[in-house]
Motif scaffolding. Structure first.
Motif, PDB file in Angstrom:
ATOM      1  N   PRO A 493       0.808  -1.234   0.000  1.00 34.26           N
ATOM      2  CA  PRO A 493       0.000   0.000   0.000  1.00 34.26           C
ATOM      3  C   PRO A 493       0.835   1.274   0.000  1.00 34.26           C
ATOM      4  O   PRO A 493       0.360   2.321  -0.451  1.00 34.26           O
ATOM      5  CB  PRO A 493      -0.807  -0.114   1.305  1.00 34.26           C
ATOM      6  N   ASN A 494       2.058   1.222   0.504  1.00 29.89           N
ATOM      7  CA  ASN A 494       2.886   2.420   0.619  1.00 29.89           C
ATOM      8  C   ASN A 494       3.706   2.722  -0.632  1.00 29.89           C
ATOM      9  O   ASN A 494       4.447   3.697  -0.659  1.00 29.89           O
ATOM     10  CB  ASN A 494       3.823   2.297   1.816  1.00 29.89           C
ATOM     11  N   ASN A 495       3.593   1.860  -1.641  1.00 29.86           N
ATOM     12  CA  ASN A 495       4.321   2.095  -2.888  1.00 29.86           C
ATOM     13  C   ASN A 495       3.510   3.052  -3.756  1.00 29.86           C
ATOM     14  O   ASN A 495       2.523   2.672  -4.376  1.00 29.86           O
ATOM     15  CB  ASN A 495       4.558   0.775  -3.628  1.00 29.86           C
ATOM     16  N   GLY A 496       3.934   4.308  -3.764  1.00 31.69           N
ATOM     17  CA  GLY A 496       3.207   5.324  -4.503  1.00 31.69           C
ATOM     18  C   GLY A 496       3.144   5.079  -5.995  1.00 31.69           C
ATOM     19  O   GLY A 496       2.221   5.541  -6.670  1.00 31.69           O
ATOM     20  N   GLY A 497       4.129   4.349  -6.508  1.00 33.36           N
ATOM     21  CA  GLY A 497       4.149   4.067  -7.941  1.00 33.36           C
ATOM     22  C   GLY A 497       2.919   3.309  -8.393  1.00 33.36           C
ATOM     23  O   GLY A 497       2.358   3.585  -9.471  1.00 33.36           O
ATOM     24  N   TYR A 498       2.475   2.355  -7.568  1.00 34.19           N
ATOM     25  CA  TYR A 498       1.277   1.576  -7.915  1.00 34.19           C
ATOM     26  C   TYR A 498       0.032   2.463  -7.899  1.00 34.19           C
ATOM     27  O   TYR A 498      -0.848   2.358  -8.766  1.00 34.19           O
ATOM     28  CB  TYR A 498       1.099   0.412  -6.955  1.00 34.19           C
ATOM     29  N   GLY A 499      -0.054   3.353  -6.892  1.00 33.04           N
ATOM     30  CA  GLY A 499      -1.203   4.265  -6.812  1.00 33.04           C
ATOM     31  C   GLY A 499      -1.253   5.210  -7.995  1.00 33.04           C
ATOM     32  O   GLY A 499      -2.333   5.488  -8.542  1.00 33.04           O
ATOM     33  N   ILE A 500      -0.094   5.704  -8.419  1.00 37.05           N
ATOM     34  CA  ILE A 500      -0.041   6.614  -9.571  1.00 37.05           C
ATOM     35  C   ILE A 500      -0.501   5.888 -10.836  1.00 37.05           C
ATOM     36  O   ILE A 500      -1.236   6.459 -11.661  1.00 37.05           O
ATOM     37  CB  ILE A 500       1.383   7.175  -9.735  1.00 37.05           C
ATOM     38  N   MET A 501      -0.090   4.622 -10.990  1.00 39.63           N
ATOM     39  CA  MET A 501      -0.526   3.841 -12.150  1.00 39.63           C
ATOM     40  C   MET A 501      -2.040   3.673 -12.156  1.00 39.63           C
ATOM     41  O   MET A 501      -2.697   3.798 -13.190  1.00 39.63           O
ATOM     42  CB  MET A 501       0.166   2.470 -12.169  1.00 39.63           C
ATOM     43  N   LEU A 502      -2.613   3.388 -10.969  1.00 45.94           N
ATOM     44  CA  LEU A 502      -4.062   3.219 -10.878  1.00 45.94           C
ATOM     45  C   LEU A 502      -4.775   4.534 -11.196  1.00 45.94           C
ATOM     46  O   LEU A 502      -5.802   4.545 -11.902  1.00 45.94           O
ATOM     47  CB  LEU A 502      -4.452   2.731  -9.481  1.00 45.94           C
ATOM     48  N   ALA A 503      -4.240   5.655 -10.681  1.00 43.52           N
ATOM     49  CA  ALA A 503      -4.838   6.959 -10.976  1.00 43.52           C
ATOM     50  C   ALA A 503      -4.805   7.240 -12.476  1.00 43.52           C
ATOM     51  O   ALA A 503      -5.784   7.765 -13.043  1.00 43.52           O
ATOM     52  CB  ALA A 503      -4.096   8.050 -10.209  1.00 43.52           C
ATOM     53  N   ASN A 504      -3.710   6.889 -13.140  1.00 40.30           N
ATOM     54  CA  ASN A 504      -3.607   7.084 -14.592  1.00 40.30           C
ATOM     55  C   ASN A 504      -4.623   6.232 -15.347  1.00 40.30           C
ATOM     56  O   ASN A 504      -5.189   6.661 -16.358  1.00 40.30           O
ATOM     57  CB  ASN A 504      -2.191   6.764 -15.066  1.00 40.30           C
ATOM     58  N   ILE A 505      -4.827   4.999 -14.845  1.00 41.00           N
ATOM     59  CA  ILE A 505      -5.821   4.112 -15.476  1.00 41.00           C
ATOM     60  C   ILE A 505      -7.218   4.709 -15.358  1.00 41.00           C
ATOM     61  O   ILE A 505      -7.984   4.738 -16.330  1.00 41.00           O
ATOM     62  CB  ILE A 505      -5.765   2.707 -14.835  1.00 41.00           C
ATOM     63  N   TYR A 506      -7.550   5.203 -14.160  1.00 44.10           N
ATOM     64  CA  TYR A 506      -8.856   5.835 -13.969  1.00 44.10           C
ATOM     65  C   TYR A 506      -9.000   7.064 -14.860  1.00 44.10           C
ATOM     66  O   TYR A 506     -10.086   7.366 -15.372  1.00 44.10           O
ATOM     67  CB  TYR A 506      -9.043   6.231 -12.503  1.00 44.10           C
ATOM     68  N   GLY A 507      -7.881   7.790 -15.050  1.00 47.01           N
ATOM     69  CA  GLY A 507      -7.932   8.956 -15.926  1.00 47.01           C
ATOM     70  C   GLY A 507      -8.272   8.580 -17.346  1.00 47.01           C
ATOM     71  O   GLY A 507      -9.058   9.263 -18.027  1.00 47.01           O
TER      72      GLY A 507
END
Length: 569
Positions: A493-507
């Motif tokens: 959960p603390n790996n920001g890279g994964y969150g950024i990828m998910l945010a890009n997918i939602y975008g």
């Protein structure tokens, strides 16, 4: 007991008599005969005569003849001859079962015989048998002094404890060492030190032993340093190394290897250079780097891409007359391959006379790493054409699957995966599954990729879901990409890279509310993102640069040149 041996070797069985006669005939052709020896040998020269006969033995039947010969002379229970027979059986014939037969038919074996048998078991990784024999030794009723454990047997017992049982057994043997009065022997203390350091939970006991040692030698210092390095306590290891009153090559190797194994490649190279500098200024050149030093340093060069230094080390090998063994050749192939110099890697490989499986794997992985799929497969086919001497292992197939992934060879990759499991009985590991999922994902065959994931016998890790996510991004499978990204976030959960990828997918899906939610969570968790890194080698020095990093001493000069280049456009 002697009658027992006579019956065993001189049974009236026609087949046994014929075998003995045939062996005696062979012996006579080799210019010696045990029957003649019996008449010739006097008590004064029997010892030398037996040793001479042992040198001429080439297989178990010859040893049995010599044993029978000794029994007929009344030496069936003589410890000296039993020890020689047992050692020959374990060292020259590697026949532990017959060595144990000899041992078991001795009425009162002494400590030397126990040590020989336990050492043999430990050397052949039969640690359970070594410990069982030691247990029977200490449990003997009222053992004679000559059959009690001594300082030579404890190191082998402690080695087996670390391999077969655990920390509690080490403590039990430690207490027996103290009770028997051998706690102050340097060889026993060093063995205890090494045994405790095999367990991360009791490094304190090891350090206490080290601090209490009355006579620390270079071996005990190196053992403590190696233990710290093995447990990842780099600072403690380096502090001890700097405090050493005297260093030898293994002590230098312990730190260089420790740096390399812990990913501190720049530090490993710096210490190697320091070793060379110290060696050149020293008299007697007693600490000249050996093959282990060179191999560890080449590994560090490969990981940092320091091709020029790697070439210098290659020259150092020739200038200083180091034997270019398979061990060293493999390290050179690996270094050149990781640095992208595939022609040099292939030259070293072609000059290697005795190619082990590691040699073949190194060459296959070199080509696979740089996307030269057909060359990697050609090396594998060349290896298979050599015959049954070398068989592929799990590392071979990781290289082949990687090669197929880079070349988009889907059917070939599936064929190798089936060959690995069905033809060679190799159980797939997470790396094999990761390669296969990556291969199928890059080809857009997501249904097959998900079937592989569902059929895995081990839990999918970040590599599996990352490979699937990468394929989804290539082929625009946003739905499956969202699923894979969520799996990655659940794992870390603390790996920001994964969150950024998910945010890009939602975008890309137009789900802007979801984008805001993900970014809000990332900000709240203060999640990290591993920065991108690149490096360049200039004048045998590696310069590393991270994303948005301005710590380099020549940062201003670098940015000035960059801006001048941009202004040209």
């Amino acid at each position: 007991m002697q009658m027992h041996f006579r019956l065993f070797f001189f049974s009236a069985s026609p087949s046994r008599i014929s075998v003995i006669r045939r062996l005696q005939t062979q012996s006579s052709k080799r210019h010696y005969s045990f029957e003649e020896d019996k008449d010739m040998v006097s008590p004064q020269n029997l010892n030398n005569h037996v040793l001479t006969l042992l040198e001429r033995c080439i297989h178990l039947n010859h040893l049995k003849q010599l044993q029978a010969f000794l029994v007929t002379l009344g030496h069936g229970q003589t410890h000296f001859y039993a020890f020689k027979l047992l050692r020959f059986c374990t060292l020259s014939l590697s026949n532990l079962s017959y060595a144990r037969f000899i041992f078991d038919h001795l009425e009162s074996p002494n400590v030397h015989l126990y040590t020989a048998m336990i050492t043999a078991y430990a050397s052949h990784s039969d640690h359970t048998s070594a410990l069982l024999l030691y247990r029977s030794m200490v449990r003997r009723p009222l053992p004679l002094p000559r059959s009690r454990p001594n300082q030579f047997i404890y190191p082998h017992v402690l080695k087996s404890c670390t391999q077969a049982v655990g920390l509690e057994s080490v403590r039990m043997v430690h207490s027996q060492v103290l009770k028997s009065g051998f706690g102050q022997h340097p060889v026993v203390q060093t063995s205890l030190l090494d045994a405790y350091l095999r367990f991360s939970s009791d490094v304190g006991s090891a350090r206490f032993l080290f601090d209490e040692m009355t006579e620390r030698n270079v071996v005990s210092w190196t053992a403590m340093i190696s233990g710290y390095m093995r447990l990842g306590q780099i600072g403690n290891a380096v502090l001890l190394f700097e405090e050493m009153p005297d260093r030898d090559v293994p002590s230098w190797n312990a730190v260089i290897a420790g740096y390399t194994q812990n990913g501190l490649f720049t530090e490993a190279i710096s210490l190697f250079r320091r070793m060379i500098f110290v060696e050149e200024g020293a008299q007697g050149r007693k600490n000249r780097p050996n093959q282990v030093t060179v191999v560890c340093s080449l590994s560090a060069c490969g990981h940092t891409g320091m091709l020029q230094l790697g070439k210098w080390i290659h020259g150092y090998v020739y200038r200083n007359g180091l034997v270019l063994s398979s061990f060293l050749s493999n390290a050179l192939v690996d270094m050149y391959g990781k640095c992208g110099s595939l022609k040099e890697a292939r030259k070293v490989f072609d000059r290697t006379l005795e190619r082990s499986l590691t040699s073949w794997n190194s060459m296959i992985n070199c080509f696979a790493l740089h996307g030269q799929s057909q060359n990697a497969i050609s090396v594998f086919e060349e290896m298979m054409a050599c015959g049954s001497d070398v068989k592929p292992d799990e590392v071979t197939f990781i290289g082949l699957l990687n090669a197929c992934t880079h070349g988009g060879l889907v059917e070939k990759g599936r064929l190798y995966f089936e060959m690995m499991t069905q033809n060679y009985g190799i159980e797939p590991e997470i790396e094999h599954y990761g390669c296969l999922v990556d291969l199928l994902g890059r080809a857009g065959r997501f249904e097959e990729a998900m079937e592989v994931v569902k059929g895995m016998r081990i839990e999918p890790d970040e590599v599996i879901w990352g490979s699937l996510l990468n394929g989804c991004k290539i082929h625009g499978r946003i739905d499956l990409a969202e699923f894979a990204a969520k799996k990655l976030i659940d794992m870390d959960p603390n790996n920001g890279g994964y969150g950024i990828m998910l945010a890009n997918i939602y975008g890309e899906l137009g789900k802007w509310d979801e984008v805001r939610k993900v970014r809000k969570v990332l900000k709240k968790q203060n999640a990290y993102k591993t920065p991108g890194c690149s490096w360049i080698e200039i004048d045998n020095q590696v310069h590393q640069f991270y994303s948005i990093d301005k710590t380099h001493p020549r940062t201003e000069e670098i940015y000035d040149i960059l801006e001048s280049l941009i202004s040209l456009y």
